[in-house]
Scaffold this motif. Structure first.
Motif, short mmCIF file in Angstrom:
data_model
loop_
_atom_site.label_atom_id
_atom_site.label_comp_id
_atom_site.label_asym_id
_atom_site.label_seq_id
_atom_site.Cartn_x
_atom_site.Cartn_y
_atom_site.Cartn_z
N ASP A 4 -7.25 -4.96 0.35
CA ASP A 4 -6.07 -5.45 1.06
C ASP A 4 -6.21 -6.94 1.29
O ASP A 4 -7.13 -7.39 1.97
N HIS B 34 0.81 -1.22 0.00
CA HIS B 34 0.00 0.00 0.00
C HIS B 34 0.85 1.27 0.00
O HIS B 34 0.52 2.25 -0.68
N SER B 35 1.93 1.28 0.77
CA SER B 35 2.76 2.48 0.87
C SER B 35 3.44 2.83 -0.45
O SER B 35 3.89 3.96 -0.64
N GLN C 143 -6.96 3.49 -2.70
CA GLN C 143 -8.01 2.70 -2.07
C GLN C 143 -8.18 1.37 -2.80
O GLN C 143 -9.05 1.22 -3.65
N ASN D 66 -1.07 5.14 -1.10
CA ASN D 66 -2.25 4.75 -0.32
C ASN D 66 -3.54 4.82 -1.14
O ASN D 66 -4.57 5.31 -0.67
#
Length: 300
Positions: free
Chosen positions: A82, A72-73, A79, A77
């Motif tokens: 996950d 994610h980083s 959307q 970030n």
């Protein structure tokens, strides 16, 4: 004669129009699906941080529908769904997203999940964990072969090759430098990188000697490290460099007496750059560190 010539020209023009229409139809029929990436909403899942970084650098981030927890980083970030830890993937969660392509490393799992996915229509790319620039570049080529933007991946490969040459030019100057890579685990102490880890691979890129005499990562005491007295410490921390150094000294003040701190040879690399092996950003970090290391001639 003029009328006959005009008739012949008209017939030739008609033949050319028919030929071009036929050629266009053939191209549509035989053009590989991977080359039509820009023409359809392909759905990609990446559960490997290195692959995620490469997809983003290659301009393919918009096709991602889900990633693992370490990615994610790397995507500002966005959307995205996950999927958690890459070693503990859920087949149901992946199938529910209806991806066309799943990209992961040889460490993704569990095997029961992978077996279910193999029986589905999802294409899977399994990349070896890169512990040197050669494998990293091979992984880049593997990804490039699946998409139609080869130029972007060629650009990334050329950049890695340039980093490799730059490191090769200075590696011989650092072969006698004792180094260690430490993961900063907040209040849980420190973990030291042994053989076969990305931390060890980073030290090899620099040309140094890893003081560890074991494989994988292991907890380490500050007393043992001070006794080894490494000349260079590479610290894995997500904090800015000065803050990470200050936090290390707050938790382990004895380090101030070590050679690395005494000579300002403590460097910080975000562990997220190494979580899936050597990433492009990790190789760039090695280039930056290498430029600050003492040469063999300047060592006592």
């Amino acid at each position: 004669m003029r009328i006959a010539r005009q008739k012949m020209l008209g017939e030739n023009k008609a033949r050319r129009e028919i030929w071009w229409k036929w050629a266009g139809l053939c191209c549509l029929l035989i053009w590989p699906q991977s080359a039509a990436l820009a023409d359809r909403a392909i759905r990609i899942i990446s559960v490997d941080a290195n692959a995620t970084e490469l997809l983003a650098e290659g301009g393919l981030a918009d096709y991602l529908v889900a990633v693992d927890m370490t990615s994610h980083s790397l995507l500002d970030n966005r959307q995205l769904a996950d999927l958690g830890y890459h070693r503990n993937l859920s087949a149901e969660a992946i199938l529910s997203l209806e991806p066309d392509l799943l990209i992961g490393s040889q460490h993704m799992g569990p095997e029961s999940t992978l077996e279910i996915l193999r029986r589905s229509d999802i294409e899977m790319i399994v990349l070896p964990v890169p512990l040197d620039t050669t494998q990293l570049m091979e992984n880049i080529n593997t990804l490039a072969s699946h998409f139609d933007n080869k130029a972007e991946f060629d650009r990334i490969n050329q950049q890695v090759a340039a980093y490799h040459r730059e490191l090769n030019d200075t590696r011989h100057q650092h072969t006698s430098i004792a180094m260690t890579f430490l993961l900063q685990l907040n209040e849980r102490g420190l973990s030291q990188a042994g053989a076969g880890t990305a931390g060890d691979a980073l030290i090899k890129l620099l040309g140094g000697q890893n003081i560890s005499r074991f494989a994988n990562y292991k907890p380490v005491s500050t007393e043992a490290l001070i006794n080894e007295n490494p000349q260079v410490i590479v610290l894995g921390s997500e904090l800015p460099e000065q803050q990470a150094q200050a936090e290390l000294l707050r938790q382990h003040p004895i380090f101030i007496h070590g050679e690395a701190f005494q000579n300002a040879q403590v460097y910080v690399v975000p562990p997220s750059l190494l979580i899936a092996g050597l990433s492009v950003s990790a190789v760039k970090a090695a280039v930056d560190i290498s430029a600050k290391l003492p040469s063999a001639s300047s060592q006592p």
